[in-house]
Design a protein around this motif. Structure first.
Motif, PDB file in Angstrom:
ATOM      1  N   HIS A  13     -84.028  11.612 -71.211  1.00 32.66           N
ATOM      2  CA  HIS A  13     -83.477  12.790 -70.557  1.00 32.66           C
ATOM      3  C   HIS A  13     -83.030  12.441 -69.145  1.00 32.66           C
ATOM      4  CE1 HIS A  13     -85.227  15.468 -73.714  1.00 32.66           C
ATOM      5  NE2 HIS A  13     -86.134  14.507 -73.768  1.00 32.66           N
ATOM      6  N   LYS A  14     -82.274  13.343 -68.538  1.00 33.99           N
ATOM      7  CA  LYS A  14     -81.854  13.189 -67.156  1.00 33.99           C
ATOM      8  C   LYS A  14     -82.689  14.119 -66.284  1.00 33.99           C
ATOM      9  CE  LYS A  14     -77.044  11.849 -68.039  1.00 33.99           C
ATOM     10  NZ  LYS A  14     -75.615  12.171 -67.782  1.00 33.99           N
ATOM     11  N   VAL A  15     -83.247  13.563 -65.225  1.00 29.85           N
ATOM     12  CA  VAL A  15     -84.093  14.372 -64.346  1.00 29.85           C
ATOM     13  C   VAL A  15     -83.299  15.523 -63.739  1.00 29.85           C
ATOM     14  CG1 VAL A  15     -83.686  12.943 -62.288  1.00 29.85           C
ATOM     15  CG2 VAL A  15     -85.812  14.248 -62.509  1.00 29.85           C
ATOM     16  N   GLU A  16     -81.994  15.317 -63.551  1.00 30.30           N
ATOM     17  CA  GLU A  16     -81.149  16.374 -62.986  1.00 30.30           C
ATOM     18  C   GLU A  16     -81.020  17.567 -63.928  1.00 30.30           C
ATOM     19  OE1 GLU A  16     -80.023  12.425 -61.278  1.00 30.30           O
ATOM     20  OE2 GLU A  16     -80.259  13.208 -63.314  1.00 30.30           O
ATOM     21  N   ASP A  17     -81.270  17.342 -65.213  1.00 26.60           N
ATOM     22  CA  ASP A  17     -81.249  18.435 -66.192  1.00 26.60           C
ATOM     23  C   ASP A  17     -82.636  19.055 -66.366  1.00 26.60           C
ATOM     24  OD1 ASP A  17     -78.537  17.928 -66.679  1.00 26.60           O
ATOM     25  OD2 ASP A  17     -78.996  16.522 -68.307  1.00 26.60           O
ATOM     26  N   VAL A  18     -83.663  18.217 -66.304  1.00 28.55           N
ATOM     27  CA  VAL A  18     -85.027  18.671 -66.575  1.00 28.55           C
ATOM     28  C   VAL A  18     -85.551  19.579 -65.470  1.00 28.55           C
ATOM     29  CG1 VAL A  18     -87.433  17.914 -66.810  1.00 28.55           C
ATOM     30  CG2 VAL A  18     -85.613  16.702 -68.031  1.00 28.55           C
ATOM     31  N   VAL A  19     -85.371  19.172 -64.214  1.00 25.29           N
ATOM     32  CA  VAL A  19     -85.957  19.919 -63.096  1.00 25.29           C
ATOM     33  C   VAL A  19     -85.422  21.349 -63.000  1.00 25.29           C
ATOM     34  CG1 VAL A  19     -86.107  20.040 -60.574  1.00 25.29           C
ATOM     35  CG2 VAL A  19     -86.621  17.899 -61.759  1.00 25.29           C
ATOM     36  N   PRO A  20     -84.103  21.582 -63.015  1.00 24.05           N
ATOM     37  CA  PRO A  20     -83.621  22.968 -62.957  1.00 24.05           C
ATOM     38  C   PRO A  20     -84.150  23.826 -64.098  1.00 24.05           C
ATOM     39  CG  PRO A  20     -81.828  21.443 -62.531  1.00 24.05           C
ATOM     40  CD  PRO A  20     -82.980  20.625 -63.006  1.00 24.05           C
ATOM     41  N   GLN A  21     -84.279  23.219 -65.295  1.00 25.45           N
ATOM     42  CA  GLN A  21     -84.774  23.972 -66.445  1.00 25.45           C
ATOM     43  C   GLN A  21     -86.230  24.391 -66.242  1.00 25.45           C
ATOM     44  OE1 GLN A  21     -82.748  24.861 -69.185  1.00 25.45           O
ATOM     45  NE2 GLN A  21     -84.484  26.247 -69.417  1.00 25.45           N
ATOM     46  N   LEU A  22     -87.026  23.519 -65.609  1.00 26.97           N
ATOM     47  CA  LEU A  22     -88.426  23.862 -65.346  1.00 26.97           C
ATOM     48  C   LEU A  22     -88.514  25.088 -64.447  1.00 26.97           C
ATOM     49  CD1 LEU A  22     -89.939  20.302 -64.746  1.00 26.97           C
ATOM     50  CD2 LEU A  22     -90.358  21.793 -66.707  1.00 26.97           C
ATOM     51  N   PHE A  23     -87.703  25.119 -63.402  1.00 21.97           N
ATOM     52  CA  PHE A  23     -87.708  26.272 -62.494  1.00 21.97           C
ATOM     53  C   PHE A  23     -87.203  27.523 -63.214  1.00 21.97           C
ATOM     54  CE2 PHE A  23     -87.694  23.026 -59.021  1.00 21.97           C
ATOM     55  CZ  PHE A  23     -88.817  23.495 -58.338  1.00 21.97           C
ATOM     56  N   GLU A  24     -86.178  27.367 -64.032  1.00 23.24           N
ATOM     57  CA  GLU A  24     -85.644  28.505 -64.781  1.00 23.24           C
ATOM     58  C   GLU A  24     -86.689  29.072 -65.740  1.00 23.24           C
ATOM     59  OE1 GLU A  24     -81.952  27.690 -66.731  1.00 23.24           O
ATOM     60  OE2 GLU A  24     -81.038  26.845 -64.927  1.00 23.24           O
ATOM     61  N   ASP A  25     -87.538  28.199 -66.273  1.00 27.00           N
ATOM     62  CA  ASP A  25     -88.584  28.636 -67.198  1.00 27.00           C
ATOM     63  C   ASP A  25     -89.805  29.196 -66.477  1.00 27.00           C
ATOM     64  OD1 ASP A  25     -86.979  27.801 -69.262  1.00 27.00           O
ATOM     65  OD2 ASP A  25     -88.023  25.888 -69.563  1.00 27.00           O
ATOM     66  N   GLY A  26     -89.752  29.224 -65.147  1.00 28.01           N
ATOM     67  CA  GLY A  26     -90.857  29.765 -64.367  1.00 28.01           C
ATOM     68  C   GLY A  26     -92.040  28.834 -64.215  1.00 28.01           C
TER      69      GLY A  26
END
Length: 250
Positions: free
Chosen positions: A82-95
């Motif tokens: 995976h790309k960290v640039e994709d993973v991190v925003p998704q974590l915040f979006e998921d709360g």
């Protein structure tokens, strides 16, 4: 040609076909000064797929296989990257409160597998490794992880210092484990968004990554032996983070 035991394929055309078939390529080793029209085709496909080859002497390739490798050996992983640039925003979006682990050039497959097993057990959201200089993610790593590598996201990055910068800009604190640190792990708040960096078994964390990190942290050492195995040290730090999160939640 393939060698399932060692999770690698060799030969120009087989490597091209593996990439085009969508196989997850862990590492590609190319003989220095390799030339020819088929290699030119491979080089273009590598660039298109953003796969950075490692250029090595033919002797290194011969250590992988004595068969006709044609100057190319590629290691395949069953684990998606995976790309960290994709993973991190998704974590915040998921709360979620991001809890990340960065492994700076760990080369021992069993250390890597054991660390990923612990990371998955404690709820680490992603393990970040460099594209070059890291242990191969092969069947040995998966076995040592007890299958945990299938359940934790693995992010590959060309430059870990740039990853640290990105994490900090995203509001994530980065703590680098170093024997030369002044602060103990017990002086750090791991309940906020954070990433923990563990270094190479022999040389530790690279100077560049250390320089970019927010804080250097260490475990207390009371005995005559001045260092712990990186897998053991990582486990101790991760479980201190878990303890803090558990206490905060309760």
């Amino acid at each position: 040609m393939t060698d399932k035991k060692d999770d690698f394929i060799f030969g120009l055309r087989p490597v091209i076909e593996a990439i085009e078939a969508g196989k997850t390529i862990d590492k590609v080793f190319v003989q220095n000064a390799l030339q020819g029209p088929i290699y030119a085709e491979l080089k273009a496909i590598l660039a298109k797929n953003k796969i950075r080859p490692n250029y090595v002497p033919v002797e290194k390739l011969n250590r992988f296989t004595r068969k006709n490798h044609q100057g190319v050996v590629a290691f395949i992983s069953d684990v998606p990257f995976h790309k960290v640039e994709d993973v991190v925003p998704q974590l915040f979006e998921d709360g979620k409160t991001p809890f990340l682990l960065i492994l700076d050039r760990l080369t021992d497959v069993r250390n890597f597998g054991a660390i990923c097993r612990t990371a998955e057990c404690v709820g680490v959201d992603a393990v970040i490794i460099p594209e070059k200089g890291a242990a191969p993610i092969n069947s040995d790593a998966i076995k040592t992880s007890a299958g945990a590598l299938y359940n934790v996201k693995i992010c590959k990055a060309p430059n870990l210092a740039h990853v640290v910068d990105f994490l900090q800009q995203s509001g994530i604190s980065v703590f680098a484990a170093s024997e030369k640190a002044e602060k103990l792990i017990y002086d750090i708040d791991f309940t906020e968004p954070c990433a923990i960096v563990m270094g190479n078994e022999e040389t530790g964390i690279s100077k560049e990554v250390l320089h970019h990190s927010d804080e250097k942290i260490k475990l207390p050492i009371e005995g005559k032996t001045q260092s712990l195995n990186v897998s053991v040290a990582c486990g101790a730090i991760l479980y201190e983070a878990v303890r803090q999160k558990f206490m905060k939640a309760n």
